[in-house]
Write a protein that holds these residues in place. Structure first.
Motif, short mmCIF file in Angstrom:
data_model
loop_
_atom_site.label_atom_id
_atom_site.label_comp_id
_atom_site.label_asym_id
_atom_site.label_seq_id
_atom_site.Cartn_x
_atom_site.Cartn_y
_atom_site.Cartn_z
N VAL A 13 0.84 -1.20 0.03
CA VAL A 13 -0.05 -0.18 -0.17
C VAL A 13 1.02 1.25 0.10
O VAL A 13 1.91 1.43 0.92
CB VAL A 13 -0.91 0.10 1.17
N VAL A 14 0.77 2.26 -0.96
CA VAL A 14 1.41 3.35 -1.00
C VAL A 14 0.49 4.38 -0.32
O VAL A 14 -0.51 4.77 -0.98
CB VAL A 14 2.05 3.49 -2.36
N VAL A 15 1.04 5.20 0.63
CA VAL A 15 0.29 6.38 1.16
C VAL A 15 0.73 7.57 0.55
O VAL A 15 2.24 7.89 0.65
CB VAL A 15 0.42 6.18 2.67
N THR A 16 0.10 8.60 -0.04
CA THR A 16 0.83 9.61 -0.43
C THR A 16 -0.19 10.87 -0.42
O THR A 16 -1.40 10.58 0.12
CB THR A 16 0.82 9.38 -2.28
N GLY A 17 0.18 11.87 -0.93
CA GLY A 17 -0.38 13.35 -0.62
C GLY A 17 0.38 14.30 -0.42
O GLY A 17 1.71 14.33 -0.53
N GLY A 22 -0.15 14.93 6.54
CA GLY A 22 -0.50 13.73 7.52
C GLY A 22 -0.03 12.23 6.92
O GLY A 22 -0.61 11.32 7.43
N LYS A 23 0.65 12.28 5.86
CA LYS A 23 1.09 11.22 5.27
C LYS A 23 1.69 10.10 6.24
O LYS A 23 1.43 8.98 6.47
CB LYS A 23 2.11 11.08 4.11
N THR A 24 2.68 10.61 6.69
CA THR A 24 3.49 9.88 7.81
C THR A 24 2.55 9.40 8.92
O THR A 24 2.63 8.11 9.54
CB THR A 24 4.93 10.50 8.31
N THR A 25 1.91 10.19 9.41
CA THR A 25 1.02 9.99 10.78
C THR A 25 -0.15 8.83 10.20
O THR A 25 -0.44 7.93 10.92
CB THR A 25 0.14 11.20 11.17
N LEU A 26 -0.61 8.94 9.10
CA LEU A 26 -1.47 8.09 8.49
C LEU A 26 -0.89 6.70 8.06
O LEU A 26 -1.42 5.36 8.50
CB LEU A 26 -2.04 8.46 6.98
N THR A 27 0.29 6.78 7.84
CA THR A 27 1.14 5.36 7.50
C THR A 27 1.13 4.81 9.09
O THR A 27 1.10 3.47 8.89
CB THR A 27 2.54 5.60 6.99
N ALA A 28 1.42 5.47 9.99
CA ALA A 28 1.64 4.72 11.43
C ALA A 28 0.09 4.35 11.92
O ALA A 28 0.05 3.19 12.25
CB ALA A 28 2.09 5.91 12.45
N MET A 29 -0.84 5.14 11.43
CA MET A 29 -2.06 4.44 11.99
C MET A 29 -2.48 3.28 11.16
O MET A 29 -3.01 2.34 11.82
CB MET A 29 -3.06 5.63 11.53
N LEU A 30 -2.05 3.36 9.92
CA LEU A 30 -2.65 2.02 9.03
C LEU A 30 -1.75 0.88 9.58
O LEU A 30 -2.26 -0.09 9.74
CB LEU A 30 -2.39 2.26 7.54
N PRO A 145 7.04 9.68 -1.08
CA PRO A 145 7.60 10.91 -1.38
C PRO A 145 6.17 11.81 -1.50
O PRO A 145 5.23 11.29 -2.45
CB PRO A 145 8.51 11.21 -2.07
N ALA A 146 6.06 13.20 -1.66
CA ALA A 146 4.90 14.07 -1.87
C ALA A 146 4.32 13.67 -3.27
O ALA A 146 4.89 13.08 -4.26
CB ALA A 146 5.26 15.50 -1.72
N THR A 147 2.84 14.08 -3.39
CA THR A 147 2.18 13.74 -4.57
C THR A 147 2.97 13.64 -5.68
O THR A 147 2.47 12.67 -6.45
CB THR A 147 0.75 14.66 -4.41
N VAL A 188 -3.39 2.25 -3.05
CA VAL A 188 -2.74 3.54 -3.00
C VAL A 188 -3.99 4.16 -1.85
O VAL A 188 -5.17 3.87 -2.05
CB VAL A 188 -2.96 4.41 -3.98
N VAL A 189 -3.49 4.85 -0.83
CA VAL A 189 -4.27 5.68 0.23
C VAL A 189 -3.84 7.00 -0.17
O VAL A 189 -2.72 7.23 0.04
CB VAL A 189 -3.96 4.95 1.43
N LEU A 190 -4.81 7.81 -0.28
CA LEU A 190 -4.44 9.46 -0.45
C LEU A 190 -4.69 10.15 0.98
O LEU A 190 -5.85 10.07 1.72
CB LEU A 190 -5.01 9.99 -1.60
N ALA A 191 -3.79 11.00 1.56
CA ALA A 191 -4.22 11.89 2.45
C ALA A 191 -4.41 13.50 1.76
O ALA A 191 -3.54 13.70 0.96
CB ALA A 191 -3.15 11.99 3.64
N THR A 192 -5.21 14.11 2.56
CA THR A 192 -5.44 15.46 2.27
C THR A 192 -5.90 16.41 3.45
O THR A 192 -6.12 15.66 4.34
CB THR A 192 -6.15 15.59 1.05
N LEU A 193 -5.68 17.50 3.29
CA LEU A 193 -6.35 18.58 4.24
C LEU A 193 -7.57 19.02 3.19
O LEU A 193 -7.38 18.94 2.12
CB LEU A 193 -5.36 19.48 4.64
N ALA A 194 -8.43 19.45 4.09
CA ALA A 194 -9.67 20.00 3.15
C ALA A 194 -9.33 21.40 3.28
O ALA A 194 -10.04 22.29 3.63
CB ALA A 194 -11.22 19.74 4.13
N GLU A 195 -8.30 21.59 2.23
CA GLU A 195 -8.06 23.21 2.03
C GLU A 195 -7.50 23.22 0.33
O GLU A 195 -7.44 22.22 -0.03
CB GLU A 195 -6.73 23.45 2.56
#
Ligand SMILES: Nc1ncnc2c1ncn2[C@@H]1O[C@H](COP(=O)(O)OP(=O)(O)OP(=O)(O)O)[C@@H](O)[C@H]1O
Ligand SMILES: [Mg+2]
Length: 293
Positions: A13-17, A22-30, A145-147, A188-195
């Motif tokens: 699984v690739v976590v990106t954004g 919050g990619k690293t935080t999400l990686t740790a959560m998953l 690495p970033a998006t 793939v899992v995507l992280a984003t802020l609602a901005e």
């Protein structure tokens, strides 16, 4: 099937954004959630500024696998180091290895060959899943690495296989490309802020993954949402109510924009008043699991 159930069946699984969402935080959560479900999970961090270990409260990896809990390992991995290790594996003489890896030509090759570093990284992840590997993992989660680079990361082995046309490197890249194209094993899992900017990048990336790789993310996480301001007396050091309201409205407008393109699994996570570390990861992981039901 919930998004976490689907992710639990994956091998890679690739976590990106975008940066800082919050990619690293999400990686740790998953990692925590899936290890708790019985999977043996390796978290791979590519960023040389190591921070993954902080999210889980371990010592830094420095390139080695560090145990972060039962069935949960983490490792900071530099692609150039992976390629050097491959050379060491293939070339039996230590002085020759040094001669090769210290040469300018080698470094030019590593930096210049398109897709080589990405392929080395994903190849490392792939090997960690094989039955002969010690320790062996069921699932590798890459904190990518970033998006801008993640579609390129996933496309790299296919492109390298085409360029190399056979040979040991070409065959390895072709195997890897086949693995990555297998939608039942890789996600793939995507992280984003609602901005505005992160949502814009997320929308572009969803389209790019679909067009370039025929890939649909398993999950999009809208992280760091401002709370809905509650009526009642504000405490002395609360942020001004109008500011919170304005932030929240912006979040909601951006979530609506995201929804015009993304109709797949989406989890909203709040901005919590906690610093980087295991307490934050644990609190967010509980919320993620609840929202995913
Ligand atoms: N929901 C949240 N609530 C509070 N703090 C958060 C939340 N999510 C992430 N953070 C904090 O935001 C900061 C950035 O998060 P993180 O390092 O996971 O992002 P990143 O996308 O990996 O960043 P980079 O692109 O720099 O690698 C960290 O300090 C993290 O602890
Ligand atoms: Mg990070």
């Amino acid at each position: 099937m919930s998004a976490l159930d689907r992710i639990a069946e994956r091998q890679l699984v690739v976590v990106t954004g975008k940066g800082g969402v919050g990619k690293t935080t999400l990686t740790a959560m998953l990692g925590s959630l899936l290890a708790a479900r019985g999977r043996r999970v390796l978290l791979l961090e590519v960023d040389p500024r190591e921070s993954l270990h902080q999210t889980l409260g371990t010592e830094p990896s420095g390139g080695e696998i560090v145990q972060a809990g039962p069935r949960l390992g983490l490792q900071n991995l530099q692609p150039a180091a992976v390629i050097e290790a491959l050379v060491r594996e293939k070339v039996p003489l230590a002085y020759l290895v040094r001669k090769i890896t210290e040469s300018a030509a080698f470094h030019q090759f590593v930096e210049g060959a398109p897709g080589l570093k990405e392929t080395a990284l994903l190849g490392y992840a792939y090997r960690a899943l094989q039955s002969g590997h010690r320790p062996r993992f069921d699932l590798v989660i890459v904190d990518a690495p970033a998006t801008g680079h993640s579609a390129a990361l996933l496309a790299a082995p296919g492109l390298l296989a085409q360029a190399a046309q056979g040979g040991q490197l070409g065959d390895m890249a072709a195997d890897l490309a086949t693995f990555l194209a297998d939608a039942s094993r890789c996600g793939v899992v995507l992280a984003t802020l609602a901005e505005e900017m992160p949502v814009q990048e997320t929308l572009e990336l969803i389209t790019r993954l679909q067009v370039k790789l025929g890939l649909r993310p398993d999950l999009v996480v809208a992280n760091g949402l401002y709370p809905v301001p509650r009526p009642g007396a504000a405490k002395a050091n609360d942020p001004p109510r109008e500011l919170l309201q304005a932030r929240r409205r912006l979040n909601e407008a951006e979530l609506a924009r995201l929804a015009t393109v993304w109709d797949g699994p989406l989890v909203e996570l709040p901005l919590l008043p906690l610093g980087r570390g295991p307490a934050l990861v644990e609190a967010l992981a509980i919320l993620l699991e609840e929202a995913d039901r």
